[in-house]
Design an enzyme around this catalytic site. Structure first.
Site, mmCIF file in Angstrom:
data_model
loop_
_atom_site.group_PDB
_atom_site.id
_atom_site.type_symbol
_atom_site.label_atom_id
_atom_site.label_comp_id
_atom_site.label_asym_id
_atom_site.label_seq_id
_atom_site.Cartn_x
_atom_site.Cartn_y
_atom_site.Cartn_z
ATOM 1 N NE ARG A 1 -14.920 5.373 -6.654
ATOM 2 C CZ ARG A 1 -13.490 4.880 -6.088
ATOM 3 N NH1 ARG A 1 -12.711 5.464 -6.660
ATOM 4 N NH2 ARG A 1 -13.508 4.040 -5.231
ATOM 5 C CG ASP B 1 -15.237 4.580 0.186
ATOM 6 O OD1 ASP B 1 -14.712 5.189 -0.915
ATOM 7 O OD2 ASP B 1 -14.678 3.596 0.664
ATOM 8 N NE ARG C 1 -11.907 15.286 -1.839
ATOM 9 C CZ ARG C 1 -10.826 15.238 -1.507
ATOM 10 N NH1 ARG C 1 -10.444 16.546 -0.761
ATOM 11 N NH2 ARG C 1 -9.777 14.452 -1.196
ATOM 12 C CE1 TYR D 1 -8.859 -1.033 0.055
ATOM 13 C CE2 TYR D 1 -11.026 -2.319 -0.330
ATOM 14 C CZ TYR D 1 -9.825 -1.565 -0.690
ATOM 15 O OH TYR D 1 -9.499 -1.150 -2.048
ATOM 16 N NE ARG E 1 -10.509 10.984 -7.511
ATOM 17 C CZ ARG E 1 -9.809 10.036 -7.078
ATOM 18 N NH1 ARG E 1 -8.456 10.365 -6.521
ATOM 19 N NH2 ARG E 1 -10.049 8.856 -7.399
HETATM 20 O O1 CP3 Z 1 -20.065 7.739 -7.932
HETATM 21 C C1 CP3 Z 1 -20.060 6.593 -7.246
HETATM 22 O O2 CP3 Z 1 -19.604 5.524 -7.475
HETATM 23 C C2 CP3 Z 1 -20.301 6.736 -5.652
HETATM 24 C C3 CP3 Z 1 -19.301 7.030 -4.740
HETATM 25 C C4 CP3 Z 1 -18.278 5.927 -4.492
HETATM 26 C C5 CP3 Z 1 -17.013 6.061 -4.143
HETATM 27 N N1 CP3 Z 1 -16.385 4.834 -3.420
HETATM 28 C C6 CP3 Z 1 -16.334 7.506 -3.843
HETATM 29 C C7 CP3 Z 1 -14.904 7.643 -3.883
HETATM 30 C C8 CP3 Z 1 -18.414 4.249 -4.431
HETATM 31 C C9 CP3 Z 1 -19.601 3.733 -4.979
HETATM 32 C C10 CP3 Z 1 -17.221 4.011 -3.864
HETATM 33 C C11 CP3 Z 1 -17.157 2.415 -3.543
HETATM 34 C C12 CP3 Z 1 -15.736 1.912 -3.295
HETATM 35 N N2 CP3 Z 1 -14.666 2.550 -2.475
HETATM 36 C C13 CP3 Z 1 -15.023 0.858 -3.860
HETATM 37 C C14 CP3 Z 1 -15.737 -0.040 -4.600
HETATM 38 C C15 CP3 Z 1 -15.739 0.240 -6.153
HETATM 39 C C16 CP3 Z 1 -14.414 -0.257 -6.595
HETATM 40 O O3 CP3 Z 1 -13.655 1.098 -7.358
HETATM 41 O O4 CP3 Z 1 -14.072 -1.133 -6.957
HETATM 42 C C17 CP3 Z 1 -13.819 0.744 -3.325
HETATM 43 C C18 CP3 Z 1 -12.833 -0.482 -3.440
HETATM 44 C C19 CP3 Z 1 -13.612 1.615 -2.332
HETATM 45 C C20 CP3 Z 1 -12.458 2.036 -1.559
HETATM 46 C C21 CP3 Z 1 -11.744 3.441 -2.070
HETATM 47 N N3 CP3 Z 1 -12.366 4.582 -2.061
HETATM 48 C C22 CP3 Z 1 -10.393 3.673 -2.628
HETATM 49 C C23 CP3 Z 1 -9.612 2.250 -2.973
HETATM 50 C C24 CP3 Z 1 -10.115 4.868 -2.927
HETATM 51 C C25 CP3 Z 1 -8.899 5.368 -3.427
HETATM 52 C C26 CP3 Z 1 -8.634 5.116 -4.832
HETATM 53 C C27 CP3 Z 1 -8.984 6.610 -5.696
HETATM 54 O O5 CP3 Z 1 -10.092 6.583 -6.489
HETATM 55 O O6 CP3 Z 1 -8.561 7.624 -5.226
HETATM 56 C C28 CP3 Z 1 -11.426 5.405 -2.506
HETATM 57 C C29 CP3 Z 1 -11.531 6.836 -2.786
HETATM 58 C C30 CP3 Z 1 -12.805 7.322 -3.141
HETATM 59 N N4 CP3 Z 1 -14.114 6.953 -3.137
HETATM 60 C C31 CP3 Z 1 -13.027 8.644 -4.109
HETATM 61 C C32 CP3 Z 1 -14.141 8.839 -4.405
HETATM 62 C C33 CP3 Z 1 -14.879 9.737 -5.248
HETATM 63 C C34 CP3 Z 1 -11.653 9.388 -4.255
HETATM 64 C C35 CP3 Z 1 -11.306 10.395 -3.359
HETATM 65 C C36 CP3 Z 1 -11.487 11.926 -3.414
HETATM 66 O O7 CP3 Z 1 -12.376 12.274 -4.224
HETATM 67 O O8 CP3 Z 1 -10.871 12.496 -2.708
#
Ligand code: CP3
Length: 342
Positions: free
Chosen positions: A26, A76, A39, A153, A30
């Site tokens: 991540r 994602d 964003r 999911y 953010r």
């Molecule tokens: O920098 C990185 O790691 C690359 C980008 C990345 C994102 N999601 C961007 C993202 C990666 C590798 C993921 C993987 C992902 N997505 C996982 C596996 C990793 C983990 O955390 O266990 C999972 C379970 C998801 C599903 C997911 N996506 C959830 C549950 C959420 C909401 C939770 C949150 O943090 O808000 C997301 C949203 C998400 N994916 C964001 C980002 C940057 C945040 C939303 C935003 O910026 O508006």
């Protein structure tokens, strides 16, 4: 391939490196004001994911700002359900949400095996643009969710503390679960291979909900599908990160992947014993440590580096960065790894 910094690829292959490489799960997101600025100019998260130029821009940001040794493509894990015919929304402050869940054999009729060129072209395009923008400075990591986490999911329809709908399906409809897991696996193999063709130098599989299964269920419903993916991906190094699956480390150690990710609940020396000496390990600092003062971050990071040893290690957190982490604290972590002498 003429990468200026290929530390992470060499570490993944178990080769000697001048120092331990570092990146953060991540890292694109953010925590960076520069990410929030990009964003703010799009409708939502999904528009950012589906606009290759912007996805590439935020992918490269942490390389420039934090000085990490790899980029990870901004996307994602939920693009796979979408590509199979089960679209998602990302609700502000709530997380993922699916209008249609997949809970019965009939629901499988609505799905197809993803065709990456057709259904996920935006990710492949983002990878190509990112590779140009990185200009061979550091490797680019591609990724996907592990089949069990994706099934969780698709059946649950949103995030959940217990994922009890998803776990119920494993007990009440095991045959259906296996059918869905196989469709996800086939889609994921095609998707990961397409990411490599587009330019990904390395891949990671996220089994984020590994830790909520019993050891027996994990051995039945997760490891065999991860194994299929490991066996199919021979092109580039692959990391398997099964969050919370301390009980599965011995089995994961037998997979053909190069690297196993550890979370911060896993003891480093004990995990090494379970996994064996052939794999590179990735991790595993508690992301909460980055809320501590800089000298504590430095001290704990050095302790971790010492515990992993001078080879077969890629420094990272034990899970993704929390969104309110101060980027300055992340830089302390990165710099500590880069300056450490074993
Ligand atoms: O920098 C990185 O790691 C690359 C980008 C990345 C994102 N999601 C961007 C993202 C990666 C590798 C993921 C993987 C992902 N997505 C996982 C596996 C990793 C983990 O955390 O266990 C999972 C379970 C998801 C599903 C997911 N996506 C959830 C549950 C959420 C909401 C939770 C949150 O943090 O808000 C997301 C949203 C998400 N994916 C964001 C980002 C940057 C945040 C939303 C935003 O910026 O508006």
């Amino acid at each position: 391939m003429n990468l200026q910094n290929d530390l992470i690829l060499r570490a993944a292959r178990g080769e000697k490196t001048e120092r331990t490489p570092v990146w953060l799960m991540r890292q694109a997101g953010r925590i960076l004001p520069e990410y929030r600025a990009v964003r703010a100019n799009v409708r939502d998260f999904i528009e950012l994911v589906e606009t290759p130029e912007l996805a590439a821009e935020v992918t490269i940001q942490p390389v420039d700002i934090l000085g990490v040794d790899a980029a990870i493509i901004f996307s994602d894990i939920l693009v796979i359900p979408q590509a199979m015919g089960c679209p998602y929304k990302m609700l502000e402050n709530k997380g993922p949400w699916f209008e249609n869940t997949i809970r019965t054999p009939d629901d499988l009729q609505k799905l197809h095996i993803a065709d990456p060129e057709k259904d996920l072209g935006f990710v492949l395009e983002a990878i190509k643009i990112t590779k140009k923008g990185l200009n061979n400075r550091v490797p680019l990591i591609g990724f996907a969710g592990a089949p069990w986490t994706i099934l969780a999911y698709m059946t649950e329809g949103s995030g959940s503390k217990t994922f009890s709908v998803a776990r119920k399906v494993l007990y009440t409809q095991p045959e259906f679960a296996h059918q869905l897991l196989q469709m996800i696996t086939d889609s994921t193999i095609a998707y990961l291979k397409a990411q490599v063709k587009a330019g990904a130098d390395m891949l990671q599989l996220f089994d984020s909900w590994a830790g909520i299964l019993s050891p027996a269920q994990y051995a039945t419903f997760s490891t065999p599908y991860i194994k299929q993916i490991c066996d199919a991906i021979t092109e580039v190094p692959l990391t398997v990160f099964a969050k919370g699956a301390f009980f599965a480390l011995e089995d994961l150690g037998k997979l053909s992947c190069n690297t196993i990710g550890l979370d911060w609940n896993m003891d480093i020396a004990h995990s090494r014993k379970l996994i064996g000496n052939n794999k590179t390990l990735q991790g595993n600092l508690d992301p909460c440590l980055l809320y501590a003062d800089h000298s504590t971050i430095k001290k704990e990071t050095e302790k971790m580096l010492q515990a992993f040893g001078s080879s077969h290690h890629i420094a990272n957190l034990g899970h993704g960065l929390y969104p309110d982490t101060n980027p300055e604290s992340v830089k302390v972590f990165v710099q500590t790894v880069k300056q450490f002498n074993h």
